[in-house]
Design a protein around this motif. Structure first.
Motif, PDB file in Angstrom:
ATOM      1  N   ARG A   6     -18.389  26.721 -58.362  1.00 33.33           N
ATOM      2  CA  ARG A   6     -18.527  27.107 -56.944  1.00 33.33           C
ATOM      3  C   ARG A   6     -19.687  28.072 -56.758  1.00 33.33           C
ATOM      4  O   ARG A   6     -20.485  27.933 -55.835  1.00 33.33           O
ATOM      5  CB  ARG A   6     -17.240  27.774 -56.450  1.00 33.33           C
ATOM      6  CG  ARG A   6     -16.105  26.818 -56.207  1.00 33.33           C
ATOM      7  CD  ARG A   6     -14.934  27.537 -55.509  1.00 33.33           C
ATOM      8  NE  ARG A   6     -13.946  26.583 -55.070  1.00 33.33           N
ATOM      9  CZ  ARG A   6     -12.838  26.269 -55.752  1.00 33.33           C
ATOM     10  NH1 ARG A   6     -12.579  26.860 -56.899  1.00 33.33           N
ATOM     11  NH2 ARG A   6     -11.997  25.359 -55.283  1.00 33.33           N
ATOM     12  N   GLN A  30      -5.999  22.385 -64.272  1.00 29.29           N
ATOM     13  CA  GLN A  30      -7.048  22.485 -63.250  1.00 29.29           C
ATOM     14  C   GLN A  30      -8.281  23.166 -63.853  1.00 29.29           C
ATOM     15  O   GLN A  30      -8.178  24.141 -64.590  1.00 29.29           O
ATOM     16  CB  GLN A  30      -6.535  23.282 -62.033  1.00 29.29           C
ATOM     17  CG  GLN A  30      -7.473  23.130 -60.842  1.00 29.29           C
ATOM     18  CD  GLN A  30      -7.018  23.956 -59.642  1.00 29.29           C
ATOM     19  OE1 GLN A  30      -6.831  25.156 -59.746  1.00 29.29           O
ATOM     20  NE2 GLN A  30      -6.844  23.304 -58.507  1.00 29.29           N
ATOM     21  N   GLN A  39     -14.022  26.219 -62.601  1.00 29.72           N
ATOM     22  CA  GLN A  39     -14.251  25.903 -61.177  1.00 29.72           C
ATOM     23  C   GLN A  39     -14.912  27.024 -60.387  1.00 29.72           C
ATOM     24  O   GLN A  39     -15.728  26.758 -59.506  1.00 29.72           O
ATOM     25  CB  GLN A  39     -12.943  25.498 -60.501  1.00 29.72           C
ATOM     26  CG  GLN A  39     -11.867  26.546 -60.569  1.00 29.72           C
ATOM     27  CD  GLN A  39     -10.584  26.084 -59.887  1.00 29.72           C
ATOM     28  OE1 GLN A  39     -10.560  25.791 -58.718  1.00 29.72           O
ATOM     29  NE2 GLN A  39      -9.519  25.987 -60.652  1.00 29.72           N
ATOM     30  N   GLN A  40     -14.588  28.285 -60.708  1.00 27.28           N
ATOM     31  CA  GLN A  40     -15.203  29.375 -59.934  1.00 27.28           C
ATOM     32  C   GLN A  40     -16.675  29.533 -60.295  1.00 27.28           C
ATOM     33  O   GLN A  40     -17.494  29.915 -59.451  1.00 27.28           O
ATOM     34  CB  GLN A  40     -14.437  30.692 -60.136  1.00 27.28           C
ATOM     35  CG  GLN A  40     -12.946  30.627 -59.836  1.00 27.28           C
ATOM     36  CD  GLN A  40     -12.609  30.240 -58.388  1.00 27.28           C
ATOM     37  OE1 GLN A  40     -13.489  30.072 -57.531  1.00 27.28           O
ATOM     38  NE2 GLN A  40     -11.327  30.061 -58.100  1.00 27.28           N
ATOM     39  N   ARG A  53     -18.343  36.719 -60.002  1.00 26.14           N
ATOM     40  CA  ARG A  53     -19.157  37.426 -58.988  1.00 26.14           C
ATOM     41  C   ARG A  53     -20.275  38.211 -59.650  1.00 26.14           C
ATOM     42  O   ARG A  53     -21.378  38.309 -59.125  1.00 26.14           O
ATOM     43  CB  ARG A  53     -18.272  38.344 -58.143  1.00 26.14           C
ATOM     44  CG  ARG A  53     -17.491  37.529 -57.128  1.00 26.14           C
ATOM     45  CD  ARG A  53     -16.689  38.408 -56.165  1.00 26.14           C
ATOM     46  NE  ARG A  53     -15.923  37.549 -55.269  1.00 26.14           N
ATOM     47  CZ  ARG A  53     -14.719  37.819 -54.798  1.00 26.14           C
ATOM     48  NH1 ARG A  53     -14.112  38.952 -55.121  1.00 26.14           N
ATOM     49  NH2 ARG A  53     -14.107  36.967 -53.994  1.00 26.14           N
ATOM     50  N   THR A  94      -9.798  32.124 -70.239  1.00 20.20           N
ATOM     51  CA  THR A  94      -9.731  32.392 -68.793  1.00 20.20           C
ATOM     52  C   THR A  94     -10.372  33.729 -68.414  1.00 20.20           C
ATOM     53  O   THR A  94     -10.863  33.868 -67.289  1.00 20.20           O
ATOM     54  CB  THR A  94      -8.274  32.360 -68.274  1.00 20.20           C
ATOM     55  OG1 THR A  94      -7.422  32.893 -69.275  1.00 20.20           O
ATOM     56  CG2 THR A  94      -7.833  30.961 -67.947  1.00 20.20           C
ATOM     57  N   PHE A 107     -13.747  33.616 -66.842  1.00 19.60           N
ATOM     58  CA  PHE A 107     -13.922  32.904 -65.571  1.00 19.60           C
ATOM     59  C   PHE A 107     -13.163  33.557 -64.421  1.00 19.60           C
ATOM     60  O   PHE A 107     -12.879  32.911 -63.423  1.00 19.60           O
ATOM     61  CB  PHE A 107     -13.476  31.435 -65.735  1.00 19.60           C
ATOM     62  CG  PHE A 107     -14.296  30.683 -66.738  1.00 19.60           C
ATOM     63  CD1 PHE A 107     -15.526  30.143 -66.379  1.00 19.60           C
ATOM     64  CD2 PHE A 107     -13.865  30.541 -68.053  1.00 19.60           C
ATOM     65  CE1 PHE A 107     -16.298  29.456 -67.311  1.00 19.60           C
ATOM     66  CE2 PHE A 107     -14.628  29.853 -68.986  1.00 19.60           C
ATOM     67  CZ  PHE A 107     -15.850  29.312 -68.617  1.00 19.60           C
ATOM     68  N   THR A 108     -12.813  34.846 -64.584  1.00 20.26           N
ATOM     69  CA  THR A 108     -12.122  35.526 -63.480  1.00 20.26           C
ATOM     70  C   THR A 108     -13.089  35.664 -62.304  1.00 20.26           C
ATOM     71  O   THR A 108     -14.309  35.608 -62.466  1.00 20.26           O
ATOM     72  CB  THR A 108     -11.658  36.938 -63.889  1.00 20.26           C
ATOM     73  OG1 THR A 108     -12.814  37.705 -64.226  1.00 20.26           O
ATOM     74  CG2 THR A 108     -10.697  36.890 -65.068  1.00 20.26           C
ATOM     75  N   ILE A 109     -12.512  35.857 -61.120  1.00 17.65           N
ATOM     76  CA  ILE A 109     -13.325  36.034 -59.913  1.00 17.65           C
ATOM     77  C   ILE A 109     -14.333  37.176 -60.120  1.00 17.65           C
ATOM     78  O   ILE A 109     -15.503  37.055 -59.777  1.00 17.65           O
ATOM     79  CB  ILE A 109     -12.403  36.321 -58.704  1.00 17.65           C
ATOM     80  CG1 ILE A 109     -11.422  35.155 -58.495  1.00 17.65           C
ATOM     81  CG2 ILE A 109     -13.201  36.621 -57.455  1.00 17.65           C
ATOM     82  CD1 ILE A 109     -12.065  33.852 -58.090  1.00 17.65           C
ATOM     83  N   LYS A 110     -13.853  38.262 -60.708  1.00 15.39           N
ATOM     84  CA  LYS A 110     -14.721  39.422 -60.934  1.00 15.39           C
ATOM     85  C   LYS A 110     -15.913  39.063 -61.841  1.00 15.39           C
ATOM     86  O   LYS A 110     -17.052  39.390 -61.539  1.00 15.39           O
ATOM     87  CB  LYS A 110     -13.873  40.523 -61.597  1.00 15.39           C
ATOM     88  CG  LYS A 110     -14.216  41.925 -61.137  1.00 15.39           C
ATOM     89  CD  LYS A 110     -13.303  42.965 -61.793  1.00 15.39           C
ATOM     90  CE  LYS A 110     -11.874  42.930 -61.271  1.00 15.39           C
ATOM     91  NZ  LYS A 110     -10.931  43.767 -62.039  1.00 15.39           N
TER      92      LYS A 110
END
Lengths: 69, 402
Positions: free
Chosen positions: B358, B350, B354-355, B116, B107, B110-113
């Motif tokens: 996206r 889930q 996924q991020q 990005r 995980t 795949f963090t938002i940070k």
């Protein structure tokens, strides 16, 4: 509103960080949720509710104050 | 390899309208309206045809996928033939704490940070692919030149898989997701996948690289065996390119048939994030998800017995009529205020990536329509070649002009 997290449930999907970045962050090493603000100001309540609703692991608990209407 | 294929089967639980494959089939809608949970037959080359309880309503899907009493039902069994559903390291073969332990090793990537920070790399990959589309000229096939190479190149960079090997691993991924194959074909296919990936794993064991595989070996190599590392690598490689490729091509085809919606994606940067959520809801590449009841439990007071298999129609759930959401769920509306979807599943399983998916969609689709503002399909709408019988819905070819 009081926010609690159940860290062991977190699957690191990151929805909370997107929905309410003032309230939630993620640990860098494993993406697990970090609670930044357990008592968010009113203008963050809607975002926080969205975060709880989107969390796939139901790891965010909200204790809402009963409002007298 | 056609002789090894069985007769093409459509999956009623995964069926889409023949004339408009973005819509769930009429029989699936009928199932959704029934008060009683229906039992259906699901064809599978790996498990044989099995009976399952069909769950098709949005709230039921969300509740049941979030319930730990429903498990994957494919735990690794060394005595059974090795298949994608019987492979250590693949998150889809784990439940509970075993799943959590393995998932948390991944995980952090795949963090938002982290996602990005990948944006510039993804933008560069997309720009290069658009150059190739332009160079190919009128009639260029977006599947071959755009939607397949973008996620493939991105996952190769992230994972540390040589992009030069793509023809072989893309073909094996296709076979792996094709329900119209025999068990023998699937067993051989996995053998080939494992042979390839275990070679990469061995190289990272000798000298861990800077990418995901190298990092996992460095951080967790002492507690994972080569078999698990191989399974992790294969899972990330397949999941990392196949569904995003399908989502890109089917979204492009859909928007090209809806020019007003396309214009929003092309011209309104602030509308893109929401538009991508609507496209995810509407296109829904992973149509069904299976589970098995580890204990008795109930959906709307209807009992599902321990040991029964359950199949979720993600497609139907995304189109469910709901009192709490406005608007016709069958209308594509990229400006729609939030209508939550279960395209990435729900619960502990889930989608891990996924991020990343996206971000690839948010970068690639607007860039495509900005580079070619006059883009149109080179074939009539009703001649687009959709892939409707595989586990992942998509488009086989998408020739365009501009």
């Amino acid at each position: 509103m009081k926010v609690e997290i159940e860290e062991f449930k977190c699957v690191g999907a990151g929805h909370c960080v997107v929905a309410a970045p003032e309230v939630f962050d993620q640990r860098d090493d494993d993406g697990v949720v970090i609670l930044l603000d357990a008592d968010p100001p009113e203008h963050e309540h809607e975002n926080t509710r969205e975060a709880a609703q989107l969390c796939p692991a139901a790891a965010i608990l909200l204790l809402e104050k009963a409002t007298s209407t | 390899m056609t002789e090894a294929h069985t007769e093409p089967k459509s999956l009623p639980i995964a069926a889409r309208e023949p004339q408009c494959p973005y819509q769930p089939a009429a029989e699936l809608r009928a199932l959704q309206k029934e008060a009683e949970l229906p039992r259906v037959k699901v064809p599978s080359p790996l498990l044989g045809e099995f009976d399952a309880v069909a769950i098709t309503r949005y709230e039921d899907v969300k509740d049941a996928l979030g319930d730990s009493r429903l498990q994957m039902g494919f735990e690794f069994d060394p005595d059974k033939p090795r298949t994608m559903l019987n492979q250590p390291g693949n998150l889809l073969n784990y439940n509970g704490e075993g799943h959590s332990r393995l998932r948390r090793m991944l995980t952090g990537f795949f963090t938002i940070k982290r996602i990005r920070a990948l944006r510039p790399m993804i933008e560069q990959v997309v720009a290069d692919r658009l150059d190739e589309v332009e160079a190919a000229g009128q009639g260029a096939d977006l599947v071959r030149l755009f939607s397949t190479p973008i996620p493939t190149q991105v996952i190769c960079e992230l994972l540390g898989v040589p992009y030069a090997d793509r023809a072989d691993f893309q073909r094996r991924a296709k076979v792996g997701l094709d329900v119209n194959t025999t068990l023998e074909v699937q067993v051989q296919n996995l053998k080939d996948m494992d042979e390839y990936m275990s070679g990469l794993v061995a190289a990272h064991r000798r000298s861990p690289g800077e990418n995901m595989l190298g990092q996992v070996v460095r951080d967790f190599g002492h507690e994972l065996d080569d078999d698990e590392l191989t399974g992790i690598g294969n899972m990330l490689l397949i999941a990392g390119h196949e569904t995003t490729a399908s989502m890109l091509s089917a979204s492009a085809a859909l928007l090209l048939q809806n020019p007003e919606q396309l214009a929003v994606v092309r011209d309104e940067p602030e509308a893109v994030d929401r538009a991508i959520e609507e496209l995810l809801r509407y296109v829904c590449p992973a149509t069904i998800m299976p589970r098995e009841a580890a204990e008795d439990f109930a959906v709307r007071d209807q009992e599902i017995r321990k040991g029964e298999r359950v199949v979720f129609s993600i497609l139907a759930a995304n189109r469910d009529e709901r009192d709490d959401v406005e608007g016709d769920p069958d209308t594509l509306d990229v400006r729609r205020p939030q209508r939550p979807h279960v395209t990435f599943g729900h619960g502990a399983h889930q989608c891990l990536g996924q991020q990343l998916a996206r971000m690839e969609l948010r970068v690639a689709l607007p860039a495509l329509f900005q580079r070619f503002p006059t883009l149109t399909l080179a074939v009539p709408d009703d001649e687009v070649d959709y892939r409707t019988t595989a586990l992942v819905f998509g488009v086989n070819a998408l020739p365009v002009t501009w």
